[in-house]
Design an enzyme around this catalytic site. Structure first.
Site, mmCIF file in Angstrom:
data_model
loop_
_atom_site.group_PDB
_atom_site.id
_atom_site.type_symbol
_atom_site.label_atom_id
_atom_site.label_comp_id
_atom_site.label_asym_id
_atom_site.label_seq_id
_atom_site.Cartn_x
_atom_site.Cartn_y
_atom_site.Cartn_z
ATOM 1 N N ASP A 54 0.873 -1.178 0.000
ATOM 2 C CA ASP A 54 0.000 0.000 0.000
ATOM 3 C C ASP A 54 0.906 1.222 0.000
ATOM 4 O OD1 ASP A 54 -3.227 0.338 0.688
ATOM 5 O OD2 ASP A 54 -2.036 2.111 1.127
ATOM 6 N N THR A 110 -8.805 0.664 -4.462
ATOM 7 C CA THR A 110 -10.151 1.221 -4.509
ATOM 8 C C THR A 110 -10.751 1.163 -5.913
ATOM 9 O OG1 THR A 110 -11.471 3.147 -3.848
ATOM 10 C CG2 THR A 110 -9.393 3.582 -4.968
ATOM 11 N N GLU A 111 -12.076 1.095 -5.965
ATOM 12 C CA GLU A 111 -12.807 0.887 -7.224
ATOM 13 C C GLU A 111 -12.803 2.169 -8.059
ATOM 14 O OE1 GLU A 111 -15.160 -2.080 -9.385
ATOM 15 O OE2 GLU A 111 -13.652 -2.103 -7.829
ATOM 16 N N LYS A 116 -6.538 2.314 -10.610
ATOM 17 C CA LYS A 116 -6.201 0.934 -10.941
ATOM 18 C C LYS A 116 -5.340 0.869 -12.205
ATOM 19 C CE LYS A 116 -10.155 -1.539 -8.860
ATOM 20 N NZ LYS A 116 -9.426 -2.605 -8.147
ATOM 21 N N HIS A 159 -13.086 -12.068 -7.731
ATOM 22 C CA HIS A 159 -13.972 -11.234 -6.948
ATOM 23 C C HIS A 159 -14.179 -11.885 -5.584
ATOM 24 C CE1 HIS A 159 -18.159 -9.247 -6.375
ATOM 25 N NE2 HIS A 159 -17.213 -8.594 -5.749
#
Length: 303
Positions: A54, A110-111, A116, A159
């Protein structure tokens, strides 16, 4: 269109990929949020050497604390005090330098496509061509991730559901260019962690979220329109249908910000108005009421 199959049927019928139980000693997990820390916990507790990455030390510290606390709780639930301590198999880092040594990479940030995309473009540069990359996303098509790679056949979707270390099944997504060999490697990795899998073809939201997001969004509209309270909506689903959690409790667990992003992606990809996000959802996210992780959503929580 290839037919979706269970992991077990896949193993029987996809003989051309080259069978054999591979061993993945080193797993890199990128993103130390709720799901990412859960994924790291899952593979570390099964004896894999896990590198959790991270970009902030504070988030890595929170993830390590959460994994240590949850390991004690989960061992009590399983009544297995001799279980492997995931902390003993966990290393953390604030950059991607060590990811090149991994046998398998799972991205969980995060989405947000723009964020990404940056990570996957870097993975394309640093990883050897044979290393599989799994995108853990709620709704973004896996084929879109594959387009960022010189070798798109290495990219698949995984997922994971929250809480990851307790969920027995993982939805595995076949992108348009994903190879049978890479799907097999993903299934092997999950099997080594004691998890079953279902393979589905690529579609925005896949199977679980394409259905789940409709349900939770419509439940929010019912609250927004004063048809019923959140408590009564959830009680109806739990009592009448036997659900362990109601749709709004589920939304709080997922994270309302993640629900909003997922709906926005599916809405944009399918151009279908039934996925339009509820105004109440937007209002709650704007106010920082994101569910369990923020301490408040449709219900209050202790942090």
């Amino acid at each position: 269109m290839k037919e979706p199959v269970s992991a077990f049927a896949y193993a029987e019928h996809e003989s051309a990929a080259g069978r054999g139980e591979g061993t993945f000693n080193r797993v890199a997990v990128i993103g130390a949020g709720v799901i990412g820390s859960g994924v790291a916990h899952l593979f570390a507790q099964s004896g894999h050497k896990v590198l959790l990455v991270d970009n902030t030390r504070a988030q890595l510290d929170r993830a390590t604390t959460t994994i240590r606390k949850n390991a004690k709780l989960y061992n009590l639930l399983r009544k297995d005090p001799q279980a492997i301590s995931p902390i003993d198999y966990l290393t953390v880092a604030e950059d991607l330098a060590g990811v090149a040594e991994a046998d398998f990479v799972i991205e969980n940030i995060t989405e947000d496509w723009d964020l990404k995309r940056i990570v996957h473009e870097e993975l394309n540069r640093v990883l050897a061509p044979h290393v599989p990359v799994a995108a853990n996303t709620s709704a973004i098509p896996i084929t879109r991730f594959g387009s960022l790679y010189e070798h798109p056949e290495r990219v698949l979707g995984m997922h994971f559901m929250n809480p990851v270390p307790l969920m027995p099944l993982v939805e595995v997504i076949r992108g348009d260019r994903t190879s049978a060999e890479v799907l097999d490697k993903g299934i092997q990795l999950l099997r080594q962690a004691g998890r079953e899998s279902i393979i589905v073809n690529d579609s925005p939201g896949f199977v679980t979220n394409r259905v789940m997001m409709l349900m939770v969004n419509e439940a929010m509209f019912l609250v927004h329109e004063n048809v019923a309270s959140a408590q009564d909506v959830d009680r109806l689903f739990k009592t009448c249908f036997g659900h362990k959690m109601g749709p709004l409790e589920t939304a709080d667990l997922i994270g309302l910000d993640t629900v909003l992003r997922s709906l926005e992606v599916i809405y944009a990809e399918l151009n279908d108005s039934k996925y339009r996000p509820c105004p109440l959802l937007r209002k709650m996210v704007y106010a920082g009421r994101n569910g369990r992780k923020s301490g408040e959503g449709f219900y209050p929580y202790e942090l």
